[in-house]
Design an enzyme around this catalytic site. Sequence first.
Site, PDB file in Angstrom:
ATOM      1  N   PHE A 325      -0.067   6.782  12.623  1.00 50.91           N
ATOM      2  CA  PHE A 325      -0.036   5.293  11.983  1.00 50.91           C
ATOM      3  C   PHE A 325       0.968   4.815  11.305  1.00 50.91           C
ATOM      4  CE2 PHE A 325      -4.048   6.761  13.689  1.00 50.91           C
ATOM      5  CZ  PHE A 325      -4.929   5.618  14.197  1.00 50.91           C
ATOM      6  N   ASP A 326       1.952   4.576  11.844  1.00 47.96           N
ATOM      7  CA  ASP A 326       3.396   4.320  10.847  1.00 47.96           C
ATOM      8  C   ASP A 326       3.204   3.291   9.681  1.00 47.96           C
ATOM      9  OD1 ASP A 326       4.494   6.350  12.107  1.00 47.96           O
ATOM     10  OD2 ASP A 326       5.410   4.929  13.569  1.00 47.96           O
ATOM     11  N   GLY A 408      10.883   8.748  10.556  1.00 47.34           N
ATOM     12  CA  GLY A 408      11.171  10.023  11.236  1.00 47.34           C
ATOM     13  C   GLY A 408      11.838   9.863  12.282  1.00 47.34           C
ATOM     14  N   TYR A 410      11.907   7.779  15.130  1.00 47.79           N
ATOM     15  CA  TYR A 410      12.117   6.447  15.480  1.00 47.79           C
ATOM     16  C   TYR A 410      12.552   5.481  14.484  1.00 47.79           C
ATOM     17  CZ  TYR A 410      10.425   6.944  20.487  1.00 47.79           C
ATOM     18  OH  TYR A 410      10.435   7.230  21.753  1.00 47.79           O
ATOM     19  N   TYR A 412      12.383   1.309  14.141  1.00 53.12           N
ATOM     20  CA  TYR A 412      11.878   0.009  14.463  1.00 53.12           C
ATOM     21  C   TYR A 412      12.528  -1.360  14.060  1.00 53.12           C
ATOM     22  CZ  TYR A 412       8.399   3.326  16.385  1.00 53.12           C
ATOM     23  OH  TYR A 412       7.644   4.326  16.940  1.00 53.12           O
ATOM     24  N   GLU A 508     -17.744 -12.884  17.205  1.00 47.53           N
ATOM     25  CA  GLU A 508     -16.919 -11.835  17.059  1.00 47.53           C
ATOM     26  C   GLU A 508     -17.075 -10.904  18.390  1.00 47.53           C
ATOM     27  OE1 GLU A 508     -15.759 -11.574  12.461  1.00 47.53           O
ATOM     28  OE2 GLU A 508     -17.923 -10.688  13.196  1.00 47.53           O
ATOM     29  N   ASP A 609     -12.760 -20.721  10.112  1.00 50.19           N
ATOM     30  CA  ASP A 609     -11.424 -19.928   9.512  1.00 50.19           C
ATOM     31  C   ASP A 609     -11.242 -18.412  10.268  1.00 50.19           C
ATOM     32  OD1 ASP A 609      -9.353 -19.302   8.089  1.00 50.19           O
ATOM     33  OD2 ASP A 609     -10.089 -19.488   6.219  1.00 50.19           O
ATOM     34  N   HIS A 620       5.634   4.828  26.746  1.00 49.93           N
ATOM     35  CA  HIS A 620       6.967   5.207  27.133  1.00 49.93           C
ATOM     36  C   HIS A 620       6.780   6.622  27.930  1.00 49.93           C
ATOM     37  CE1 HIS A 620      10.973   6.374  25.131  1.00 49.93           C
ATOM     38  NE2 HIS A 620      11.067   6.277  26.300  1.00 49.93           N
TER      39      HIS A 620
END
Length: 694
Positions: A325-326, A408, A410, A412, A508, A609, A620
Site C-alpha cells: 500500500f504505497d 522502491g 517503481y 509514479y 451506501e 453531501d 501488469h
Amino acid sequence: MTETAHRPTCHAGSSDERRLLGDGVVDHPLAPLTADEIAITHRLLTAAEPDMGAMRVAYLGLDEPHKDVVAAHRDGAPIPRRARALIIDLDAGASGEVVSREVIVSLDEERVVTSRTIDPLAEGQVPILAEEHELIRDILAAEDGWRAALTRRGIDDPRTVCLAALSAGRYEIEGEAGRRLARVLGHHQPEPGANPWAHPIDGLVAYVDLTERRVREIIDTGAVPIPAESGDYHVEGEYGPPRTSLRPIEITQPDGPSFEIDGAVVRWENWSVRLGYDMREGLVLHQLGFDDDGRTRPIIDRASVAEMVVPYGDPSPVRFWQNYFDTGEYQLGRLANSLELGCDCLGDITYFDVTLPAADGTATTVRNAICMHEEDDGVLWKHTETFNDTIETRRSRKLVISFFTTIGNYDYGFYWNLYLDGRIELEAKATGIVFTAAYDERAAPYASELAPGLAAPYHQHLFCARLDMNVDGPTNAVDEVDLRLVPMGEGNPHGNAFGQSVTRLRTEAEGQRVADGSLDRAWYVTNPNVTNRLGRPVAYVLRPEHKPLLAADPASVIARRAAFATKHLWVTSYDPAERYPAGDLVNQHSGDDGVAAYAAADRSIDGEDIVLWHTFGLTHAPRTEDWPIMPVDICRMTLQPVGFFDRNPTLDVPRRPGGTACHDGDAGDGNSNSNGDDAAVSGATGDEPAASCA
C-alpha cells in the site's frame, strides 16, 4: 561495465519559476503546514512525551477542519490551526513493545489537544520509517543464518546485497500478532553502481522483528541460480551508442503562461483551484471550481490519490505476502522527486517547493516537487460547413499540475489535467524497474521471463481517487447510466433502437459498483436542486476505464485489506474522519477498516453531501520491452460535464490566441487549391453531388 554512469545535465529552451507552495503563509484554513508550524509541533510533542527517548515522527500533517468551517472562513478572520502527528518510540519500552501514539496539536494555542496510544493489534502500525531500512541492514548483517544462506548462493560479502525491506502485511503466522515487522528480499550488486534488480537472490526471505531488533525467521526454499546478465540501463553505451537523430523540441510562451497564482490558489481560464500537499497523499486539489458567466461554480471540494495498492500474483513461500500500500504504508507524498526542467518538465514551467516534516521533527523542503504548466492538446472542435462556406477550428489546451514519486523500484507520476471544456482528468503514470525474481518452472505460471533466467511476477497497480464532490453545491446524488439495448419488436420494428438505462443509487449499499464496458457504464453526479436551462439537473459524469479490479481471491488477506479495490466505485456520505480507502493505519492492519467499513453504515447518498471513491489502474504482465527499465504505462480517470453548462463552454475561445486566425471564417480564403477550386476545400471530389438546403 565498470565505468561511472554518465548523468547528462537536462536543459531546454524554456523558462521556469519556483514558488513555495502557499508562500509559507497561513492565510487560509487549508494552507499547508509551514516550517514554523512543524517546529512548534515537534517542540510540543517532545515536551508531551518525555519518556519517548527515541521518538520519531511517522506522519505529520494538517488536521483539516470540517468543510463547513472552511466555507464560513472570511479573509482576515482568525484561523484556528491543528496538526495531526503519528509518532513512534523506536526503543521498546518495559513491556518489550514499541510504543506509537496519535497526537493532535493546536498550533495557535500551542498545546496538545489529545494524545492516545495506538493499539498495534487492533489498529495496525504507523507507516514505515526510512531509518528502519538502515536498522534492518544492521540486523541482517549480524545474522549468521542470513550470511550462510548467501554463502550457499555464492555470495561471501553481504555488503554486496541490496535489501528490499518491505511491508509485512497481516497473516496468521505464529508470533507475529502485534509485532512491528518487515519482510526482506535481496538483490545482488556485484559491483558498485550496478543495477541490482538484474540479479535477484531468489528462494530466500527474512522476517525481521523491528520491535526486538532480531531476525524472527528465514525462509530458504533452496538456492536458485542468480541471473547474471547486466541490467545497467543507466550506463551510457551499455546498449549501444546514444542515437543522434533526435533534434531539439523547444516549447515557449513568449508572453508567459495564462494562469495566475495567489499563494496556493491557481486561476487559469475559467478554472480556480487551491493546491495542497500532504506527506501521505502527495498533491491535493481543494475547492475546484469553474467560472460560468461571472459566477464560480463548485465541482469538487477535495481530490487526491488517497490510496494505491500493488498486489503480486506469485503464491510461492518466498513471495505470497508481496502486497504494498504505497500511500498508507510508505507515504508516497514524502518520497516526491525534485523535478528538473527539460527532463521531467518541458515548456514554460512553474514549480512549487513543498515543506515536509522529517522523522526527527525538523522541516525539510522538497525543491520543485510540483510542476505546473500549460500544454497544447490538439483540436478542441472543428467543422467545415459547405452550407455557409465556413471553416472553424479551435485548439484545445490543458493545465497540467503534477508530481512524481519514487517508491522502491517503481516511479509514479500523478497528473491532474484541467481542460478548457470543463473536463477533469487524473493520469497515473507508472515507470521505473519491475520487481524481479528468478525464472524457472515454478515461477512460469505467475511471471514473465524478461532476460535469461530473469522473471518479473504478474502484479497490479490499483489507485483509489477520493473525490469529495460539490457539484453546484453540497446536495448531490449519483445515477448509474448504462447503454440500454432494445429488442426488435413493437416500437422497434427494424431493430435499430437503443437508449439509456438510468438507476439512482440511494444508499451506501447500492453505491458499491463495478464497471461494465459492454454497457459503457458511467456514473452521473447530479445536483437535484440545480437545473440547467432545459430544466434538467446539472451533473458531472465519472467515466471509468473498465479495467480489471483486484485479481486476488475474495477470501484472501489482501482482498480484505484492500477491499476498496474490489469495486470500481464506492459512494459514501461525507464524514471528515473518513479519509483513506484502506483505513487510517494501513501498515499491518487486519483489514476491517476503510471504505468498506464506512459503507457498512448504509447511509443515504441520495441528495446528500457525498464522497466518491474510484478505483482504477493497471494489471501488469511484464513484457521484455519493460526491461531493464519500463517505458511509462498510463491509466486514467475522467470527469466530464454533462448538462452542467447550458451549451459548449468554449465558444469564446479565439481562433488563434495572440495571433492571426487559422481560418478567417471563409472556406474560400487562403484554403483553396491553386486553381481556386473550393470543392477541394470542402472535401468534395467533383464526382459527388453538391450539398443543398432543402
